[in-house]
Design an enzyme around this catalytic site. Structure first.
Site, PDB file in Angstrom:
ATOM      1  N   ARG A 194       0.798  -1.225   0.000  1.00  0.00           N
ATOM      2  CA  ARG A 194       0.000   0.000   0.000  1.00  0.00           C
ATOM      3  C   ARG A 194       0.829   1.272   0.000  1.00  0.00           C
ATOM      4  O   ARG A 194       0.347   2.309  -0.462  1.00  0.00           O
ATOM      5  CB  ARG A 194      -0.924   0.020   1.236  1.00  0.00           C
ATOM      6  N   ARG A 196      -4.993 -14.051  -2.255  1.00  0.00           N
ATOM      7  CA  ARG A 196      -4.899 -13.418  -0.939  1.00  0.00           C
ATOM      8  C   ARG A 196      -4.951 -14.456   0.171  1.00  0.00           C
ATOM      9  O   ARG A 196      -4.528 -14.188   1.305  1.00  0.00           O
ATOM     10  CB  ARG A 196      -6.045 -12.420  -0.752  1.00  0.00           C
ATOM     11  N   LYS A 249      -9.610 -12.462   8.766  1.00  0.00           N
ATOM     12  CA  LYS A 249     -10.743 -12.107   7.917  1.00  0.00           C
ATOM     13  C   LYS A 249     -10.891 -13.149   6.795  1.00  0.00           C
ATOM     14  O   LYS A 249      -9.925 -13.857   6.482  1.00  0.00           O
ATOM     15  CB  LYS A 249     -10.558 -10.696   7.343  1.00  0.00           C
ATOM     16  N   HIS A 306     -17.492  -6.804  -3.174  1.00  0.00           N
ATOM     17  CA  HIS A 306     -17.363  -5.372  -3.426  1.00  0.00           C
ATOM     18  C   HIS A 306     -18.439  -4.891  -4.390  1.00  0.00           C
ATOM     19  O   HIS A 306     -18.745  -3.692  -4.443  1.00  0.00           O
ATOM     20  CB  HIS A 306     -15.981  -5.049  -4.012  1.00  0.00           C
ATOM     21  N   ASP A 311     -16.421  -5.626   7.487  1.00  0.00           N
ATOM     22  CA  ASP A 311     -15.745  -5.272   6.252  1.00  0.00           C
ATOM     23  C   ASP A 311     -16.281  -3.898   5.838  1.00  0.00           C
ATOM     24  O   ASP A 311     -17.245  -3.384   6.423  1.00  0.00           O
ATOM     25  CB  ASP A 311     -16.004  -6.326   5.180  1.00  0.00           C
TER      26      ASP A 311
END
Length: 556
Positions: A90, A156, A186, A199, A271
């Site tokens: 990030r 992921r 998570k 999403h 989330d």
């Protein structure tokens, strides 16, 4: 005591807003989610919002940014980031690891080495997070990715089995626990076996309670036993447990299963509430109220912090949520803040986080001295070693470019999801620079490239924007595809698949390098002749490109 704080101040502590990691407003990249400085300061200074999740910028910028945010805060902040692949994922300049599934691939050959890598990754991520002012690591992912079509979890996840996910995720947690940061398992109770990106839409997990207990839940149980600080909910329907509400909004799941049945005593965090699975159906304010009623302690990324606080306060006033429910969450939040060493200044005295209660009226935090970010060579070495140990190769290696026929036009054909969003590509990065040094001419296609006929699949080397069928072009095909948020798919686009087949048919396919999804490699291997060399890397960052092309060309 905590009862002396106003209800609005208590609720504000439960809200974590998103903000840009860049220093200036004109650098904000996602204005619909990232407020300008004036609004963000108002939320932190006047409303007392409890935390910020940060995205973008460099590690050096964030070290400054985090101190600024803390200086604005009414009560010291939890500063979080989705750094599942290290701080460098990030924030530029820090260590960027390959995705966790690379470590799972190493485990297929050497479980002890993989466990060591996972622990080192956790420790390095935590230490670099602290160095730039972060105190909450939104990792590890403990989903079991047993669906190759999963568009959002994909690489992921550490692995495709609960046993391996549990082993590697707990090793990551163990490594991170060497430093005062919070960790997060998570997405509860498991987002691995879905083919819908939450999403964008609300997925459904149709499995029985028995199957959930055998596959989805074990990694969460192990993470809780390992002392994970927070558990993030998933935006998906778990029909076996609750046919009405998604997990994030379900009392049966958050309170009944996670809090009571599994005995989790840490932070339950939603989330992001702006994700389509929740926002499109409920709206973020309504969803926030439902999530608190369901048992959530942290409301992550509501669209509007002030409106969210007001909505929850109204729900309490109307008797839909009790004040004690709010107070319980704030007590857990303050315990978490104490764990990471946050302290608040009160009338000239420093009060430790252990005593962060309303009996010590909160005043702005004094910024602590900046910790220098010191990237040790060993950190970068760990990342490179994971990449090398998880590399997959085959065919006739190394590729000898000098053996091509005289007059052939070498082509470096790069396929990406979105050329405008490829921060890992540039003229200086190995996927572009290394082939260029060997005489290849660059061509790039992405999801925006319009290909309407077979002729459009062969491009002129003189002008990559105009299709042509003239000439024979030995082609190095480099494919950058993995599951990513908002992509909606984990697989090849139709155009990319057709292009691969066309190059095979014409005999122009010289070699293949795939960065990202091992499932794409599996699709290619079924059609790839044994003589054509291929290299697969889980990583997409420049160091992954360098290592993959060294394997392809033999380092010459």
């Amino acid at each position: 005591m905590i009862e002396n704080l106003s209800l609005a101040e208590l609720v504000a502590q439960m809200v974590v807003v998103r903000a840009s990691g860049y220093l200036f407003d004109h650098q904000i990249r996602y204005p619909e989610w990232e407020p300008p400085a004036s609004k963000l300061r108002y939320w932190l200074e006047k409303l007392g919002v409890g935390g910020v999740i940060l995205v973008g910028g460099s590690a050096a910028e964030l070290a400054v940014r985090s101190q600024l945010l803390q200086s604005w805060a009414k009560i010291p902040l939890l500063l979080a980031a989705d750094i599942e692949e290290g701080v460098g994922q990030r924030f530029a300049g820090a260590t960027w690891f390959p995705p966790p599934m690379a470590i799972g691939a190493v485990a297929q050959k050497d479980g002890d080495q993989a466990e060591c890598y996972a622990e080192e990754m956790g420790a390095i991520t935590a230490s670099e997070a602290i160095a730039i002012g972060l105190n909450w690591v939104l990792a590890p992912v403990v989903d079991v990715n047993n669906n190759p079509d999963n568009p959002v979890i994909n690489v992921r996840a550490f692995a495709e089995t609960p046993e391996l996910v549990s082993r590697l995720a707990t090793a990551f947690i163990r490594g991170a626990q060497k430093y005062p940061v919070l960790t997060t398992a998570k997405h509860f109770p498991g987002h691995g076996d879905t083919a819908v990106d939450s999403h964008l839409e609300l997925p459904t997990l149709p499995h029985s309670a028995t199957r959930l207990a055998e596959v989805e839940l074990p990694p969460f149980i192990e993470a809780i036993a390992a002392g994970v600080d927070a558990v993030m909910s998933a935006h998906l329907i778990i029909a076996a447990w609750d046919t009405e509400w998604p997990a994030t909004l379900s009392p049966k799941i958050l309170t009944g299963k996670l809090r009571q049945e599994l005995g989790f005593e840490g932070l339950i965090v939603t989330d992001a509430l702006v994700m389509g699975a929740i926002a499109n159906q409920y709206g973020t304010e309504v969803a926030a109220v439902l999530a608190v009623a369901a048992g959530a302690d942290i409301l992550l990324m509501p669209q509007d912090a002030e409106a969210t606080i007001q909505a929850v306060c109204i729900a309490v006033a109307e008797g839909r949520i009790s004040r004690s429910r709010i107070e319980d969450s704030v007590q857990r939040i303050w315990q978490a803040k104490a764990k990471v060493g946050l302290s608040v200044k009160n009338s000239g005295d420093w009060v430790t986080g252990e005593n962060l209660t309303s009996s010590s009226p909160p005043l702005p935090i004094s910024p602590s001295p900046s910790l220098p970010l010191s990237l040790l060579p060993s950190s970068l070495t760990v990342s490179a070693n994971i990449l090398r140990d998880s590399l997959k190769v085959g065919g006739s290696l190394p590729l000898r470019v000098e053996s091509t026929k005289s007059g052939d036009n070498l082509r470096n054909l790069v396929i990406v999801d979105d050329v405008l969003g490829c921060e890992f590509l540039g003229h200086h990065t190995p996927a572009i620079a290394v082939p260029k040094q060997r005489g290849y001419k660059l061509q790039i296609i992405d999801d925006r490239t319009e290909i309407q006929s077979d002729e459009d699949l062969i491009f002129s080397n003189n002008n990559p924007c105009h299709p042509s069928t003239e000439g024979f072009s030995p082609t190095l095909l480099q494919v950058f595809i993995r599951g990513n948020c908002f992509r909606g798919s984990a697989g090849l686009t139709q155009a990319a698949g057709d292009l691969f087949k066309k190059l095979l048919k014409t005999g122009e396919l010289q070699a293949v390098v795939i960065y990202g999804s091992p499932y794409i490699l599996e699709q290619f291997l079924g059609a790839l002749p044994p003589s054509i060399p291929y290299v697969f890397s889980y990583g997409q960052m420049p160091v992954a490109q360098e290592i993959a092309l060294e394997a392809l060309f033999g380092g010459a």
